[in-house]
Design an enzyme around this catalytic site. Structure first.
Site, short mmCIF file in Angstrom:
data_model
loop_
_atom_site.label_atom_id
_atom_site.label_comp_id
_atom_site.label_asym_id
_atom_site.label_seq_id
_atom_site.Cartn_x
_atom_site.Cartn_y
_atom_site.Cartn_z
CE LYS A 188 -4.13 -1.71 1.91
NZ LYS A 188 -5.15 -1.85 3.41
CE LYS A 208 -9.16 -11.74 -5.00
NZ LYS A 208 -8.61 -11.99 -3.81
CE LYS A 241 -12.44 -1.02 -1.19
NZ LYS A 241 -11.64 -2.12 -0.71
#
Ligand code: TRP
Length: 334
Positions: free
Chosen positions: A114, A197, A200
């Site tokens: 991240k 995958k 969102k």
């Protein structure tokens, strides 16, 4: 016999769950509530480790709760609750922060991923200690099992390490929980980028089927799914990711085997497959959407259900926290 405890958590980070969440986590959680004393936590404290609009967070928290209830989490069986309603999560996280090494926390790959994307200045200290808060979520409930996706394996290992360390330093306090990695059979990919995958954070919203999408929008997304040009309906993840994804989605929902679908669609066009997949998907998610909308139309009742879940959670969590506070040497207030 009393059932063993189970805990899992989900982020309230979007207004709608997507098909991958539904088939990956939700369906399993709904099944497991029968065999376990289940605690399902909507992790709003975790959500603010990245910037959130306060009104949106409030809205997404209720929408997440409504969708879980609509999809089969039974508030009589499982305790569905909001993390910030149970103060012991933040309190235990502090104690666990104090027995975690800097290097140990720094090895968490999700944090590294991240921060690599966003740059280390944009990452908060909260994001750094995110896995330690997650360990607190888990350990408060003395769960035997924690159902999670593969991406949470490392966080579960840290949780077990911290529990073991605390127990050996201060005496038996925590059950060492086991990760139950939800199987990947129902892995759902992005309709527009079927090598990735479903997520969102999809680059193109057309690739993402949301539970709260209007049925007509779902049909449109499935009909415009990326396929290929050889015209054969066959499962081949490598060379035909788009068609394989459509077959996988169908099979995960309908229960029909891939082989049977291949046989049934032999010689048929992609349009026929897409039409049937659209029907199957809408058939599964439309009732959930309708029920979620109904739950969201009565906020008082929804908040009451969450308060009842929090009351059950607090009872267990406070007991564990009191034990921890005593063990580390905090005196009790009189
Ligand atoms: N980190 C988890 C995720 O992103 C969410 C989570 C928070 C969680 N606390 C938890 C999962 C406790 C399982 C148990 O999916």
């Amino acid at each position: 016999m009393t059932k063993p405890n189970l805990l899992s958590g989900m982020q309230p980070s979007a207004g709608s769950l997507h098909l991958g969440n539904y088939l990956g986590a939700l369906v399993n959680w709904a099944k497991m509530q029968d065999d376990y004393n289940a605690f399902y936590c909507i992790v709003d404290l975790h959500a603010i480790t990245v910037p959130q609009d306060p009104n949106e967070l409030r809205e997404n928290t209720r929408r997440t709760a409504a969708q879980y209830l609509a999809a089969g989490i039974d508030s009589e069986k499982a305790a569905l609750f909001v993390q910030s309603h149970v103060p012991a999560h933040a309190q235990l996280a502090w104690v666990l922060n104090c027995i975690t090494g800097m290097g140990e926390a720094g090895r968490m790959t999700q944090f590294k991923d991240k921060t690599q994307k966003g740059g280390s200045d944009s990452a908060s200290v909260g994001l750094f200690t995110y896995p330690i808060l997650q360990a607190a979520d888990i350990l408060l409930y003395q769960p035997k099992v924690v159902p999670v996706g593969e991406d949470q394996r490392q966080h579960l290992e840290l949780t077990r390490d911290l529990a073991t360390r605390f127990n050996s330093r201060f005496g038996q306090t925590f059950v060492i929980p086991e990760a139950v990695i939800l199987k990947e059979t129902a892995k759902i990919y992005d309709l527009q980028a079927p090598e990735s995958k479903m997520s969102k954070s999809a680059a193109d919203p057309k690739g993402l089927v949301n539970i709260m999408d209007e049925p007509s929008a779902v049909v449109k997304k499935i009909k415009s799914a990326v396929t290929d040009t050889d015209g054969v309906i066959r499962f081949d993840r490598e060379n035909k990711p788009g068609i394989s994804n459509l077959l996988g989605i169908h099979s995960a929902i309908s229960g029909e085997s891939i082989a049977s679908l291949e046989a049934r669609f032999e010689g048929a066009g992609y349009g026929a497959l897409k039409g049937e997949v659209a029907d199957v998907v809408v058939g599964a998610i439309e009732p959930i959407r309708d029920r979620a909308i109904e739950l969201l139309s009565d906020r008082t009742e929804l908040d009451r259900l969450l308060a009842a879940g929090a009351a059950r959670a607090n009872e267990v969590a406070e007991k564990t926290l009191a034990d921890v506070y005593d063990k580390v040497g905090f005196i009790k207030p009189i």
